[in-house]
Design a protein around this motif. Sequence first.
Motif, PDB file in Angstrom:
ATOM      1  N   LEU A  74      -0.989   3.664   7.106  1.00  0.00           N
ATOM      2  CA  LEU A  74      -1.804   3.769   5.897  1.00  0.00           C
ATOM      3  C   LEU A  74      -1.858   2.407   5.206  1.00  0.00           C
ATOM      4  O   LEU A  74      -1.263   2.189   4.145  1.00  0.00           O
ATOM      5  N   HIS A  75      -2.549   1.468   5.824  1.00  0.00           N
ATOM      6  CA  HIS A  75      -2.675   0.143   5.228  1.00  0.00           C
ATOM      7  C   HIS A  75      -4.043  -0.442   5.589  1.00  0.00           C
ATOM      8  O   HIS A  75      -4.798   0.119   6.383  1.00  0.00           O
ATOM      9  N   GLN A  76      -4.344  -1.554   4.993  1.00  0.00           N
ATOM     10  CA  GLN A  76      -5.669  -2.152   5.144  1.00  0.00           C
ATOM     11  C   GLN A  76      -5.984  -2.535   6.592  1.00  0.00           C
ATOM     12  O   GLN A  76      -7.148  -2.632   6.978  1.00  0.00           O
ATOM     13  N   GLY A  77      -4.956  -2.716   7.409  1.00  0.00           N
ATOM     14  CA  GLY A  77      -5.186  -3.137   8.792  1.00  0.00           C
ATOM     15  C   GLY A  77      -5.933  -2.122   9.638  1.00  0.00           C
ATOM     16  O   GLY A  77      -6.489  -2.481  10.681  1.00  0.00           O
ATOM     17  N   VAL A  78      -5.945  -0.833   9.234  1.00  0.00           N
ATOM     18  CA  VAL A  78      -6.674   0.185   9.997  1.00  0.00           C
ATOM     19  C   VAL A  78      -8.043   0.471   9.389  1.00  0.00           C
ATOM     20  O   VAL A  78      -8.798   1.293   9.899  1.00  0.00           O
ATOM     21  N   ARG A  79      -8.365  -0.203   8.322  1.00  0.00           N
ATOM     22  CA  ARG A  79      -9.653  -0.006   7.642  1.00  0.00           C
ATOM     23  C   ARG A  79     -10.792  -0.517   8.523  1.00  0.00           C
ATOM     24  O   ARG A  79     -10.719  -1.594   9.105  1.00  0.00           O
ATOM     25  N   THR A  80     -11.874   0.255   8.599  1.00  0.00           N
ATOM     26  CA  THR A  80     -13.023  -0.131   9.423  1.00  0.00           C
ATOM     27  C   THR A  80     -14.323  -0.174   8.623  1.00  0.00           C
ATOM     28  O   THR A  80     -15.347  -0.593   9.165  1.00  0.00           O
ATOM     29  N   ARG A  81     -14.306   0.262   7.368  1.00  0.00           N
ATOM     30  CA  ARG A  81     -15.516   0.327   6.558  1.00  0.00           C
ATOM     31  C   ARG A  81     -15.309  -0.355   5.200  1.00  0.00           C
ATOM     32  O   ARG A  81     -14.181  -0.484   4.728  1.00  0.00           O
ATOM     33  N   ARG A  82     -16.428  -0.762   4.599  1.00  0.00           N
ATOM     34  CA  ARG A  82     -16.343  -1.434   3.307  1.00  0.00           C
ATOM     35  C   ARG A  82     -15.875  -0.480   2.220  1.00  0.00           C
ATOM     36  O   ARG A  82     -15.036  -0.828   1.393  1.00  0.00           O
ATOM     37  N   LYS A  83     -16.392   0.747   2.218  1.00  0.00           N
ATOM     38  CA  LYS A  83     -16.035   1.713   1.186  1.00  0.00           C
ATOM     39  C   LYS A  83     -14.826   2.544   1.611  1.00  0.00           C
ATOM     40  O   LYS A  83     -14.706   2.902   2.784  1.00  0.00           O
ATOM     41  N   VAL A  84     -13.979   2.858   0.632  1.00  0.00           N
ATOM     42  CA  VAL A  84     -12.724   3.561   0.910  1.00  0.00           C
ATOM     43  C   VAL A  84     -12.523   4.670  -0.121  1.00  0.00           C
ATOM     44  O   VAL A  84     -12.736   4.458  -1.323  1.00  0.00           O
ATOM     45  N   LEU A  85     -12.114   5.844   0.366  1.00  0.00           N
ATOM     46  CA  LEU A  85     -11.714   6.947  -0.499  1.00  0.00           C
ATOM     47  C   LEU A  85     -10.225   7.185  -0.308  1.00  0.00           C
ATOM     48  O   LEU A  85      -9.765   7.411   0.812  1.00  0.00           O
ATOM     49  N   LEU A  86      -9.470   7.132  -1.403  1.00  0.00           N
ATOM     50  CA  LEU A  86      -8.030   7.373  -1.381  1.00  0.00           C
ATOM     51  C   LEU A  86      -7.771   8.722  -2.040  1.00  0.00           C
ATOM     52  O   LEU A  86      -8.080   8.907  -3.220  1.00  0.00           O
ATOM     53  N   MET A  87      -7.197   9.673  -1.289  1.00  0.00           N
ATOM     54  CA  MET A  87      -6.918  11.004  -1.822  1.00  0.00           C
ATOM     55  C   MET A  87      -5.425  11.291  -1.717  1.00  0.00           C
ATOM     56  O   MET A  87      -4.847  11.222  -0.626  1.00  0.00           O
ATOM     57  N   GLY A  88      -4.809  11.604  -2.848  1.00  0.00           N
ATOM     58  CA  GLY A  88      -3.387  11.921  -2.852  1.00  0.00           C
ATOM     59  C   GLY A  88      -3.121  13.168  -3.664  1.00  0.00           C
ATOM     60  O   GLY A  88      -3.755  13.399  -4.699  1.00  0.00           O
ATOM     61  N   SER A  89      -2.166  13.974  -3.199  1.00  0.00           N
ATOM     62  CA  SER A  89      -1.787  15.197  -3.891  1.00  0.00           C
ATOM     63  C   SER A  89      -0.322  15.108  -4.306  1.00  0.00           C
ATOM     64  O   SER A  89       0.545  14.787  -3.482  1.00  0.00           O
ATOM     65  N   GLY A  90      -0.042  15.386  -5.583  1.00  0.00           N
ATOM     66  CA  GLY A  90       1.339  15.351  -6.049  1.00  0.00           C
ATOM     67  C   GLY A  90       1.956  13.981  -5.843  1.00  0.00           C
ATOM     68  O   GLY A  90       1.351  12.944  -6.126  1.00  0.00           O
ATOM     69  N   ILE A  91       3.187  13.972  -5.306  1.00  0.00           N
ATOM     70  CA  ILE A  91       3.879  12.710  -5.080  1.00  0.00           C
ATOM     71  C   ILE A  91       3.213  11.900  -3.978  1.00  0.00           C
ATOM     72  O   ILE A  91       3.476  10.711  -3.818  1.00  0.00           O
ATOM     73  N   GLY A  92       2.316  12.529  -3.214  1.00  0.00           N
ATOM     74  CA  GLY A  92       1.570  11.819  -2.169  1.00  0.00           C
ATOM     75  C   GLY A  92       0.610  10.781  -2.711  1.00  0.00           C
ATOM     76  O   GLY A  92       0.023  10.016  -1.932  1.00  0.00           O
ATOM     77  N   ILE A  93       0.450  10.705  -4.028  1.00  0.00           N
ATOM     78  CA  ILE A  93      -0.409   9.679  -4.608  1.00  0.00           C
ATOM     79  C   ILE A  93       0.242   8.303  -4.558  1.00  0.00           C
ATOM     80  O   ILE A  93      -0.437   7.275  -4.699  1.00  0.00           O
TER      81      ILE A  93
END
Length: 477
Positions: free
Chosen positions: A339-358
């Motif tokens: 879960l880091h920028q190195g696996v990013r493939t697109r300009r736009k990013v959606l970050l979704m976190g639930s509870g402590i997963g944020i």
Amino acid sequence: MTTISPAATWAQPGPPAPLTATTRRRPATVPLWWRDASGVALWALLVAVTCLWVLHGGVHDLGGLGDGLTSVGRLTGLLASALLLVQVLLMARVPWFEQAWGQDELARTHRLVGFTSFNLMIGHIVLIVLGYAASSDLGLWGTTWDLVVNYPGMLLAVAGTGALVMVVVTSVKKARARLRYESWHLIHLYGYLGAGLALPHQLWTGRDFTASPVSTWLWWSLYAVAAGAVLVFRVGVPVVRSLRAPLRVSEVRHDAADVTTVTVTGPGVERLAAHGGQFFQWRFLDGPGWTRAHPYSLSAAPDGRSLRFTAAHVGDGTERLASLRAGTRVLVEGPYGRLHQGVRTRRKVLLMGSGIGITPMRALLEDLDHEPGDVTVIHRVRDTGSAVLADEIAALADERGGRYLLVAGPRVPGRDTWLPVAAEHLSDADALRHLVPDVADHDVFLCGSPGWMEAARAAAISAGVPEEHVHLERFSY
């Protein structure tokens, strides 16, 4: 498509506040061919083991009942041994495997390979005993006793099998759910003992291990590589790093009655080359229990001077965090996870976190290279009072031109969904498209409870996000 008013109360922007940005080291893009290469290597190993079995008379011996059972038993034993060593390699924290697959996928693959190896091992035992019994006058139980007592290394193999049975039984989900993480982890270490105790009988009585120089070289190499990987990456690297550049707790912050944020500093931080979204295995030398590592994701992007994580109190290990003191020595393994920028493939990013997963989403938001309008954060909580790090995330989003949406409320009962009751009239995908209309053009990063992540993942894919652009990290397997 079903729509709702933009002023709906189930998704609210968080309050802005000022923060200072920091220049950070950027992660290298992870080559996709690493995954393919490791998968090919696994299948090549199984093919090589099977070919050697054929060359050593495996097919020729299938003629009679006793010899046939024994020959097939040899093959299942060889495949079980190969997969057992693959298991060890998968969880040896080898950097190339970690970066290619992520700890999440490695652990899930480890589980699949483990149960397959165990079933083959049981098949090996049954077939060998039946094969020898069919060619002997001792009968089934007499043959079993003879094999265990009179064949070299067999008593050790029986002990190793017992250790592996204990590991497998406690890895079944129902049994795993009844154990504390600390107990399960301790029992799981017996897998190494099982693999080690199986080696002598393979070398002394295993025809396929000593039938040719190629076989001997192959099996010794496999055991050496597996043992070496564990000693180097799970023991050597963490120990050397900790001795050369010690880390210590510098701050303990109580964000809530059941949530603690810990900051660690020291000369070794910069050498760890961590990135926002990743996690470490942490050990705190503050008394009993320090030997058991716990995985905690970073809740702030590393700045070269400190590492910070935020954890909820869900067991003995996490509850101890509240009593940590500044100056406590820290041992770490990592960084791990994709879960880091190195696996990013697109300009736009959606970050979704639930509870402590944020928490890893907050670190990712801080670490990502992006222009205003590129990043949206969806923070799912049961109620606004439990929105951990909400002020920090809102401030980061405001400062960097991102959007922060707080989705609060109890989950819809009787439905596998990521939504609160207030949005139960919407499908999961429609709600996601309402909040992020062009979500299909985003990379989506997820972290939360397993059920919530599966629901959010399904919603993203249904909303048009290709599966390969959905990234998540599970901490339960």
